[in-house]
Design a protein around this motif. Sequence first.
Motif, PDB file in Angstrom:
ATOM      1  N   GLN A   1     -12.534   8.107   1.482  1.00  0.00           N
ATOM      2  CA  GLN A   1     -12.405   6.721   1.176  1.00  0.00           C
ATOM      3  C   GLN A   1     -13.216   5.778   2.022  1.00  0.00           C
ATOM      4  OE1 GLN A   1     -11.930   5.310  -1.942  1.00  0.00           O
ATOM      5  NE2 GLN A   1     -12.991   3.484  -1.101  1.00  0.00           N
ATOM      6  N   GLN A   2     -13.006   6.092   3.394  1.00  0.00           N
ATOM      7  CA  GLN A   2     -13.625   5.078   4.295  1.00  0.00           C
ATOM      8  C   GLN A   2     -15.167   5.678   4.564  1.00  0.00           C
ATOM      9  OE1 GLN A   2     -11.887   6.325   7.918  1.00  0.00           O
ATOM     10  NE2 GLN A   2      -9.866   4.764   7.707  1.00  0.00           N
TER      11      GLN A   2
ATOM     12  N   ASP B   1      -7.930   9.569   2.909  1.00  0.00           N
ATOM     13  CA  ASP B   1      -8.298   8.103   3.463  1.00  0.00           C
ATOM     14  C   ASP B   1      -9.644   8.363   3.901  1.00  0.00           C
ATOM     15  OD1 ASP B   1      -5.945   7.151   2.496  1.00  0.00           O
ATOM     16  OD2 ASP B   1      -4.978   7.465   4.622  1.00  0.00           O
ATOM     17  N   GLU B   2      -9.911   9.515   4.768  1.00  0.00           N
ATOM     18  CA  GLU B   2     -11.150   9.427   5.286  1.00  0.00           C
ATOM     19  C   GLU B   2     -12.328   9.280   4.366  1.00  0.00           C
ATOM     20  OE1 GLU B   2     -11.634  12.794   7.985  1.00  0.00           O
ATOM     21  OE2 GLU B   2      -9.639  12.385   8.946  1.00  0.00           O
TER      22      GLU B   2
ATOM     23  N   ASP C   1       0.833  -1.209  -0.049  1.00  0.00           N
ATOM     24  CA  ASP C   1      -0.122  -0.081  -0.124  1.00  0.00           C
ATOM     25  C   ASP C   1       0.747   1.258  -0.118  1.00  0.00           C
ATOM     26  OD1 ASP C   1      -2.480  -1.543   0.198  1.00  0.00           O
ATOM     27  OD2 ASP C   1      -2.501  -1.560   2.173  1.00  0.00           O
TER      28      ASP C   1
ATOM     29  N   ARG D   1       0.553   5.255  -1.898  1.00  0.00           N
ATOM     30  CA  ARG D   1       0.750   6.598  -1.135  1.00  0.00           C
ATOM     31  C   ARG D   1       1.784   7.402  -1.554  1.00  0.00           C
ATOM     32  NH1 ARG D   1      -2.850   6.967   3.027  1.00  0.00           N
ATOM     33  NH2 ARG D   1      -1.733   8.388   4.231  1.00  0.00           N
TER      34      ARG D   1
ATOM     35  N   GLU E   1      -4.453  12.199   4.491  1.00  0.00           N
ATOM     36  CA  GLU E   1      -5.386  11.868   5.446  1.00  0.00           C
ATOM     37  C   GLU E   1      -6.877  11.907   5.153  1.00  0.00           C
ATOM     38  OE1 GLU E   1      -6.272  13.342  10.021  1.00  0.00           O
ATOM     39  OE2 GLU E   1      -4.131  13.182   9.257  1.00  0.00           O
TER      40      GLU E   1
END
Length: 107
Positions: A92-93, A89-90, A59, A63, A86
């Motif tokens: 995507q979550q 990522d949030e 991964d 990144r 960051e």
Amino acid sequence: MTQRTDILTGIIIEDQERLSLRELCEACAVHAEFITELVNEGVIEPTGIDRSHWVFSGDSLHRIRTAKRLQHDLGINLAGVALALELLDEMQQQRTQQHTLTGREHE
């Protein structure tokens, strides 16, 4: 007339579980110092006691490539890159959670 068929073979690096610092540098076309700066900013996290023994997950490759694009294309410094990653990522979550909830509604 003869027909020629070329077959390409390769390894999907993101699927590899472990990459050394050298392998990661080669795969991303960056210097080890750039990787070290990303580690210091918390963008990627190696395992290993010190830099000479660092091992990275597949991964990390994605990144680092994203970090390079943010830095090159948008002129973002490394602290900004860390924040942008960051936030990505949030997002995507949240998409994953929304997809899971939407899938449950249709069952």
